[in-house]
Design a protein around this motif. Structure first.
Motif, PDB file in Angstrom:
ATOM      1  N   ILE A  75      21.376  35.268 -16.222  1.00  0.00           N
ATOM      2  CA  ILE A  75      22.078  34.003 -17.034  1.00  0.00           C
ATOM      3  C   ILE A  75      21.210  32.770 -16.795  1.00  0.00           C
ATOM      4  O   ILE A  75      21.490  31.977 -17.419  1.00  0.00           O
ATOM      5  CB  ILE A  75      23.436  33.802 -16.485  1.00  0.00           C
ATOM      6  N   TYR A  76      20.210  32.890 -15.838  1.00  0.00           N
ATOM      7  CA  TYR A  76      19.472  31.782 -15.454  1.00  0.00           C
ATOM      8  C   TYR A  76      17.886  31.888 -16.124  1.00  0.00           C
ATOM      9  O   TYR A  76      17.221  31.192 -15.774  1.00  0.00           O
ATOM     10  CB  TYR A  76      19.200  31.540 -13.959  1.00  0.00           C
ATOM     11  N   GLU A  77      17.755  32.930 -16.860  1.00  0.00           N
ATOM     12  CA  GLU A  77      16.529  33.498 -17.455  1.00  0.00           C
ATOM     13  C   GLU A  77      15.806  32.287 -18.078  1.00  0.00           C
ATOM     14  O   GLU A  77      14.392  32.492 -18.355  1.00  0.00           O
ATOM     15  CB  GLU A  77      16.358  34.713 -17.760  1.00  0.00           C
ATOM     16  N   THR A  82      12.916  30.211 -12.167  1.00  0.00           N
ATOM     17  CA  THR A  82      13.792  31.314 -11.758  1.00  0.00           C
ATOM     18  C   THR A  82      12.901  32.441 -11.703  1.00  0.00           C
ATOM     19  O   THR A  82      13.515  33.756 -11.253  1.00  0.00           O
ATOM     20  CB  THR A  82      14.959  31.594 -12.835  1.00  0.00           C
ATOM     21  N   GLY A  83      11.789  32.664 -12.325  1.00  0.00           N
ATOM     22  CA  GLY A  83      10.931  33.746 -11.962  1.00  0.00           C
ATOM     23  C   GLY A  83      10.732  34.122 -10.618  1.00  0.00           C
ATOM     24  O   GLY A  83      10.599  35.409 -10.239  1.00  0.00           O
ATOM     25  N   GLU A 104      12.409  38.491 -27.495  1.00  0.00           N
ATOM     26  CA  GLU A 104      11.521  37.172 -28.002  1.00  0.00           C
ATOM     27  C   GLU A 104      10.381  36.866 -27.132  1.00  0.00           C
ATOM     28  O   GLU A 104       9.600  36.151 -27.490  1.00  0.00           O
ATOM     29  CB  GLU A 104      12.586  36.036 -27.916  1.00  0.00           C
ATOM     30  N   GLY A 105      10.373  37.321 -25.712  1.00  0.00           N
ATOM     31  CA  GLY A 105       9.265  36.967 -24.969  1.00  0.00           C
ATOM     32  C   GLY A 105       8.969  35.762 -24.751  1.00  0.00           C
ATOM     33  O   GLY A 105       7.766  35.510 -24.512  1.00  0.00           O
ATOM     34  N   ARG A 106       9.903  34.794 -24.893  1.00  0.00           N
ATOM     35  CA  ARG A 106       9.428  33.530 -24.542  1.00  0.00           C
ATOM     36  C   ARG A 106      10.365  32.801 -23.278  1.00  0.00           C
ATOM     37  O   ARG A 106      10.237  31.496 -22.885  1.00  0.00           O
ATOM     38  CB  ARG A 106      10.059  32.729 -25.672  1.00  0.00           C
ATOM     39  N   ASN A 107      11.301  33.420 -22.614  1.00  0.00           N
ATOM     40  CA  ASN A 107      12.115  32.804 -21.611  1.00  0.00           C
ATOM     41  C   ASN A 107      11.273  32.472 -20.235  1.00  0.00           C
ATOM     42  O   ASN A 107      10.347  33.545 -19.952  1.00  0.00           O
ATOM     43  CB  ASN A 107      13.378  33.495 -21.070  1.00  0.00           C
ATOM     44  N   PRO A 108      11.306  31.607 -19.674  1.00  0.00           N
ATOM     45  CA  PRO A 108      10.415  31.150 -18.524  1.00  0.00           C
ATOM     46  C   PRO A 108      10.628  32.357 -17.225  1.00  0.00           C
ATOM     47  O   PRO A 108       9.441  32.424 -16.756  1.00  0.00           O
ATOM     48  CB  PRO A 108      11.102  29.910 -17.935  1.00  0.00           C
ATOM     49  N   GLN A 139       9.581  28.724 -24.213  1.00  0.00           N
ATOM     50  CA  GLN A 139      10.538  27.965 -23.329  1.00  0.00           C
ATOM     51  C   GLN A 139       9.951  27.624 -21.947  1.00  0.00           C
ATOM     52  O   GLN A 139      10.504  26.757 -21.368  1.00  0.00           O
ATOM     53  CB  GLN A 139      11.965  28.590 -23.247  1.00  0.00           C
ATOM     54  N   HIS A 140       8.653  28.190 -21.774  1.00  0.00           N
ATOM     55  CA  HIS A 140       7.803  27.851 -20.537  1.00  0.00           C
ATOM     56  C   HIS A 140       6.975  26.667 -20.784  1.00  0.00           C
ATOM     57  O   HIS A 140       6.341  26.534 -21.841  1.00  0.00           O
ATOM     58  CB  HIS A 140       7.474  28.968 -20.041  1.00  0.00           C
TER      59      HIS A 140
END
Length: 205
Positions: A75-77, A82-83, A104-108, A139-140
């Motif tokens: 939920i925090y990805e 958060t990684g 999507e391959g774009r979350n931080p 989004q990173h």
């Protein structure tokens, strides 16, 4: 009544078959690493976490694997930083190889994990919606998307919001394919891995 979803997936299957050389390449790399004493480490973004769990549970004994948990069920990805919570649970040996799943391959979170993997010189294979990922912004803060970090990319042909069919009276679109197509790619890849290992004919680079 027509089976529109079946018809759509029949067309999608033909696209997935084009990935055969890449599935063979992924299977080769994983078999090489496993034969040398490594493990297949698997992580998935929230939407593909069920696929990752099922695939990991089905791995035969000849393919040792580890499922990396997505903290708080992902939920925090989308939050940068958060990684680190993912990275902190990782234990490796020199011959490990990583498999990351993200439509999507774009979350931080998953970008930060992929960066850590590359910094430590482990190979990383990803499954993502290639055209989708190329069409959207990261989004990173690095601006990177997962396919730009990976060593090998398998395309699950995911669509935005993972919805592929429309009904005139209904908005938005419905019916996803990403989980099914991802599992198709992974299971065929696993078949190649098992073939290589059991025949003791792991291809060389």
């Amino acid at each position: 009544m027509s089976l529109r979803y079946f018809d759509y997936y029949q067309q999608l299957e033909e696209k997935l078959r084009v990935e055969e050389p890449l599935m063979i390449q992924a299977g080769t790399w994983i078999a090489q690493r496993v034969a040398a004493g490594g493990r297949l480490q698997i992580f998935a973004s929230r939407t593909l976490s069920g696929v990752a769990f099922e695939f990991w549970e089905q791995l035969p004994d000849i393919v040792p694997g580890k499922l990396i948990k997505n903290p708080a069920d992902g939920i925090y990805e989308k939050l940068e930083g958060t990684g680190q919570a993912i990275i902190e649970q990782i234990e490796t040996n020199p011959q490990d190889i990583f498999l990351l799943l993200s439509n999507e391959g774009r979350n931080p979170a998953i970008i930060e994990l992929a960066q850590w993997i590359k910094e430590h010189e482990y190979p990383v294979i990803i499954v993502t919606g290639f055209d989708l990922s190329r069409s959207i912004k990261s989004q990173h803060s690095s601006g990177l998307r997962l396919f730009e970090i990976a060593d090998l990319v398998l395309d699950n042909h995911a669509k935005l919001h993972d919805a592929v069919l429309t009904i005139p009276e209904l908005d938005p679109s419905i019916c996803g394919t990403a989980s099914v197509s991802t599992m198709f790619l992974l299971q065929q890849m696993l078949y190649f891995i098992a073939q290589f290992l059991l025949k003791k004919e792991v291809p060389s680079d």
